[in-house]
Design an enzyme around this catalytic site. Structure first.
Site, PDB file in Angstrom:
ATOM      1  N   ASP A  72      94.450  25.955  97.262  1.00 47.71           N
ATOM      2  CA  ASP A  72      95.472  27.052  97.180  1.00 47.71           C
ATOM      3  C   ASP A  72      94.524  28.409  97.060  1.00 47.71           C
ATOM      4  O   ASP A  72      95.431  29.537  96.884  1.00 47.71           O
ATOM      5  CB  ASP A  72      96.295  26.920  96.012  1.00 47.71           C
ATOM      6  CG  ASP A  72      97.633  27.919  96.086  1.00 47.71           C
ATOM      7  OD1 ASP A  72      98.083  28.182  97.083  1.00 47.71           O
ATOM      8  OD2 ASP A  72      97.988  28.489  94.997  1.00 47.71           O
ATOM      9  N   SER A 109     102.846  31.681  97.230  1.00 47.55           N
ATOM     10  CA  SER A 109     103.066  30.314  97.942  1.00 47.55           C
ATOM     11  C   SER A 109     104.522  29.827  97.748  1.00 47.55           C
ATOM     12  O   SER A 109     105.043  30.059  96.726  1.00 47.55           O
ATOM     13  CB  SER A 109     101.964  29.294  97.247  1.00 47.55           C
ATOM     14  OG  SER A 109     100.660  29.722  97.288  1.00 47.55           O
ATOM     15  N   GLN A 140     100.559  25.166 104.388  1.00 49.24           N
ATOM     16  CA  GLN A 140     101.418  26.219 103.291  1.00 49.24           C
ATOM     17  C   GLN A 140     101.981  27.292 104.160  1.00 49.24           C
ATOM     18  O   GLN A 140     101.864  27.934 105.052  1.00 49.24           O
ATOM     19  CB  GLN A 140     100.160  26.687 102.390  1.00 49.24           C
ATOM     20  CG  GLN A 140     100.976  27.683 101.362  1.00 49.24           C
ATOM     21  CD  GLN A 140      99.839  28.225 100.387  1.00 49.24           C
ATOM     22  OE1 GLN A 140      99.291  29.189 100.383  1.00 49.24           O
ATOM     23  NE2 GLN A 140      99.244  27.248  99.524  1.00 49.24           N
TER      24      GLN A 140
END
Length: 303
Positions: free
Chosen positions: A213, A241, A291
């Site tokens: 991430d 996100s 993502q």
């Protein structure tokens, strides 16, 4: 491990063991609690929330079953000043596969949900995409040093990020695949900054979940600004996100260098999509990530 893994400091501050970022305490059966540091001001870092949620799920599974995929949704910003409670639902335990759902809760509200699947390893044939012939991490500069020079105060506040290591490969470097029109890409070597237990596959996977991430969202916005570890000045956009998915293909060590090859095929409607692949130094494709992110230019930002 190289000698860099034995360093106790990076820049001006001490580096705590990376494993502490994944630490959770068991409150009751299927109930755990952890704390997450900030990724953006007053927002818990999503990669750490996902990694702790996966840790909680893995604590309820037979250790002979290894996680092979996860799917998570970020529902609300987490508060880094408050603990997070992880509630695990043991959905299914089959002959080969096991499924878990985890809900991360603060102030009685869900901030993140995770579904994870675990399986018993088996022998089978295989194939994979070939890793591009890029420079190794030892040939590239440490972006944390540039970050410290550019913004010493911000660098000093971000002590948690300094328990990991990153090396960005500059665009145009020989060996990189040609960039397709409308598909920005970036390639980053990364690993934890301190060793992890070699006999614990779960902690390796959870560590990679955290690392995944760090730069994936920024790939969707490379046409607007570089990553925070590389840029100077205030951010021009808002990035967050929305969801995160990973698939784990082969065993790996998250405390050894992994190449994160990332590209973004689409940005529209205030959302961007990013795809990533992790390769170890032997060229094995060990994991993939996808993502979707919120991408918004900040109002009042000069053009």
């Amino acid at each position: 491990m190289t000698d860099a893994m034995n360093q106790e400091t990076v820049g001006a501050g001490p580096v705590r063991p990376f494993a502490e970022l994944l630490r959770i305490e068991e409150l009751d059966e299927n109930l755990f609690r952890g704390r997450c540091h900030a990724g953006a001001p007053m927002r818990a870092f999503g990669g750490q929330v996902a990694a702790q949620a996966l840790t909680a799920a893995g604590r309820t599974v037979d250790p002979r079953r290894l996680v092979h995929s996860l799917h998570g949704y970020f529902l609300r910003p987490g508060d880094p000043q408050r603990p997070i409670v992880y509630q695990v639902d043991q959905v299914r335990d089959g002959m080969s596969y096991a499924t878990r759902r985890v809900t991360a809760v603060q102030r009685g509200e869900a901030i993140f949900t995770l579904s994870a699947s675990f399986k018993v390893p088996e022998e089978s044939g295989g194939r994979q995409r070939t890793m591009p012939p890029v420079p190794g991490p030892d040939e590239l500069p440490d972006p944390f040093l540039a970050w410290e020079r550019a913004d010493p105060e911000d660098f000093a506040r971000s002590t948690d990020f300094r328990t990991l290591e990153l090396r960005f490969i500059p665009a145009g470097t020989p060996g990189l695949p040609p960039e397709l029109p409308g598909v920005p890409q970036q390639f980053v070597w990364l690993r934890t900054g301190t060793p992890l237990p070699a006999d614990d596959p779960l902690i390796q996977v959870c560590a990679l979940t955290y690392l995944s991430d760090l730069t994936l969202a920024s790939t969707t916005a490379l046409h607007l600004q570089p990553h925070r570890f590389q840029r100077t000045g205030p951010p021009l956009i808002t990035l967050a996100s929305l969801d995160h998915a990973m698939w784990f293909h082969r065993p790996f060590r998250a405390d050894d260098w992994l190449l994160f090859a990332q590209r973004s095929p689409s940005v529209s409607d205030g959302r961007g999509l990013a795809l990533g692949e992790f390769y170890d130094r032997d060229g094995l494709l060990v994991a993939s990530a996808v993502q979707e992110t919120l991408v918004r230019e900040r109002r009042g930002t000069p053009r």
